[in-house]
Write an enzyme that holds these catalytic residues in place. Structure first.
Site, PDB file in Angstrom:
ATOM      1  CB  CYS A  52      -0.909  -0.016   1.222  1.00  0.00           C
ATOM      2  SG  CYS A  52      -1.937   1.466   1.374  1.00  0.00           S
ATOM      3  CB  CYS A  55      -0.337   2.285   5.710  1.00  0.00           C
ATOM      4  SG  CYS A  55      -1.074   0.727   5.142  1.00  0.00           S
ATOM      5  CB  CYS A 101      -5.110  -0.555   2.442  1.00  0.00           C
ATOM      6  SG  CYS A 101      -3.908  -0.962   3.732  1.00  0.00           S
ATOM      7  CB  CYS A 104      -4.240   3.212   5.740  1.00  0.00           C
ATOM      8  SG  CYS A 104      -3.937   2.873   3.984  1.00  0.00           S
ATOM      9  CB  CYS A 124      -8.879  -4.987 -11.344  1.00  0.00           C
ATOM     10  SG  CYS A 124      -8.545  -3.866 -12.686  1.00  0.00           S
TER      11      CYS A 124
END
Length: 135
Positions: A52, A55, A101, A104, A124
């Site tokens: 991510c 984060c 995510c 976060c 995707c």
């Protein structure tokens, strides 16, 4: 679906804007989508972990990446099912499953039931929503 889940990492919009590029902010915090065939990592063939951008949470491994032809990086499974939160997305006159995510709440992309074995899923992703750490 994770409709009532609270993210583990919370920041103000100003803090996110300071930490991200304008495009990263638009995609991850405003639920944007990069244009197909334009984002980073679409053609990345290196071995490693996609994380991510907000984060650093590990999201996908290169060994689950495949060429779906859709214009965005695609994977058939996350590194850990708990890394991804799923939400119903009714935008653009469609019903899809949005993925974020789990740590976060960054918008990552969508998951579709048209992927390859062994899961039959296609995660995707917006490449802008990720970083890459090579093995």
């Amino acid at each position: 679906m994770s409709e009532n889940r609270m993210p583990k990492i919370t920041k103000t919009n100003e803090e996110w804007r300071a930490a991200l590029t304008p495009e990263q902010y638009r995609v991850t915090r405003e639920h944007g989508t990069e244009r197909p065939f334009t984002g980073p990592f679409l053609d990345n063939k290196r071995h490693g972990t996609y994380k991510c951008v907000c984060c650093g949470r590990a999201l996908f491994r290169s060994d689950t990446k495949f060429d779906s032809g859709c214009g965005w990086p695609s994977y058939f499974a996350p590194v850990d099912p708990d890394a991804i939160a799923e939400y119903v997305d009714r935008s653009h006159l469609m019903v899809r499953t949005e993925i974020r995510c789990a740590d976060c709440d960054a918008h990552l992309g969508h998951v579709f039931p048209d992927g390859p074995p062994p899961t039959g899923l296609r995660y995707c992703l917006n490449g802008t929503a990720m970083t890459f750490e090579e093995d």
